[in-house]
Design a protein around this motif. Sequence first.
Motif, PDB file in Angstrom:
ATOM      1  N   VAL A  50       0.837  -1.204   0.000  1.00  0.00           N
ATOM      2  CA  VAL A  50       0.000   0.000   0.000  1.00  0.00           C
ATOM      3  C   VAL A  50       0.872   1.253   0.000  1.00  0.00           C
ATOM      4  O   VAL A  50       0.636   2.177  -0.773  1.00  0.00           O
ATOM      5  CB  VAL A  50      -0.943   0.007   1.216  1.00  0.00           C
ATOM      6  CG1 VAL A  50      -1.618   1.358   1.382  1.00  0.00           C
ATOM      7  CG2 VAL A  50      -1.995  -1.077   1.059  1.00  0.00           C
ATOM      8  N   LYS A  51       1.897   1.251   0.835  1.00  0.00           N
ATOM      9  CA  LYS A  51       2.789   2.418   0.887  1.00  0.00           C
ATOM     10  C   LYS A  51       3.517   2.603  -0.438  1.00  0.00           C
ATOM     11  O   LYS A  51       3.665   3.720  -0.914  1.00  0.00           O
ATOM     12  CB  LYS A  51       3.783   2.260   2.034  1.00  0.00           C
ATOM     13  CG  LYS A  51       3.157   2.429   3.388  1.00  0.00           C
ATOM     14  CD  LYS A  51       4.162   2.274   4.496  1.00  0.00           C
ATOM     15  CE  LYS A  51       3.512   2.414   5.851  1.00  0.00           C
ATOM     16  NZ  LYS A  51       4.457   2.238   6.931  1.00  0.00           N
ATOM     17  N   ALA A  52       3.955   1.524  -1.041  1.00  0.00           N
ATOM     18  CA  ALA A  52       4.683   1.614  -2.303  1.00  0.00           C
ATOM     19  C   ALA A  52       3.775   2.091  -3.433  1.00  0.00           C
ATOM     20  O   ALA A  52       4.221   2.769  -4.356  1.00  0.00           O
ATOM     21  CB  ALA A  52       5.282   0.255  -2.664  1.00  0.00           C
ATOM     22  N   GLY A  53       2.483   1.759  -3.337  1.00  0.00           N
ATOM     23  CA  GLY A  53       1.536   2.165  -4.355  1.00  0.00           C
ATOM     24  C   GLY A  53       0.980   3.549  -4.138  1.00  0.00           C
ATOM     25  O   GLY A  53       0.112   3.991  -4.861  1.00  0.00           O
ATOM     26  N   GLY A  54       1.486   4.256  -3.162  1.00  0.00           N
ATOM     27  CA  GLY A  54       1.017   5.610  -2.903  1.00  0.00           C
ATOM     28  C   GLY A  54      -0.342   5.672  -2.252  1.00  0.00           C
ATOM     29  O   GLY A  54      -0.972   6.709  -2.228  1.00  0.00           O
ATOM     30  N   GLY A  55      -0.829   4.536  -1.722  1.00  0.00           N
ATOM     31  CA  GLY A  55      -2.104   4.531  -1.029  1.00  0.00           C
ATOM     32  C   GLY A  55      -3.309   4.620  -1.938  1.00  0.00           C
ATOM     33  O   GLY A  55      -4.372   4.978  -1.517  1.00  0.00           O
TER      34      GLY A  55
END
Length: 57
Positions: A50-55
Motif C-alpha cells: 500500500v505504501k509503495a503504491g502511494g495509497g
Amino acid sequence: MKPKDVDEVEEFMARAERKERRLEDAVRERGMVLSEHPESKTRRVLTALVKAGGGRG
C-alpha cells in the motif's frame, strides 16, 4: 495511506478500515489466507505494498 487535509480522525479511520477490507477481500479472492495475527508477515507485506503504491485504491 495519508490523511487528507480536511479529514477528521474518525473519517480517516473509516477510510483506512474500508481500504484494509478491500485489500483483504482482494487477497482472499485470489485464494490466499491472511493471518489474524496483527504483526504477521502477510500484513507487513500488504502494508508495504500500500505504501509503495502511494495509497491508491
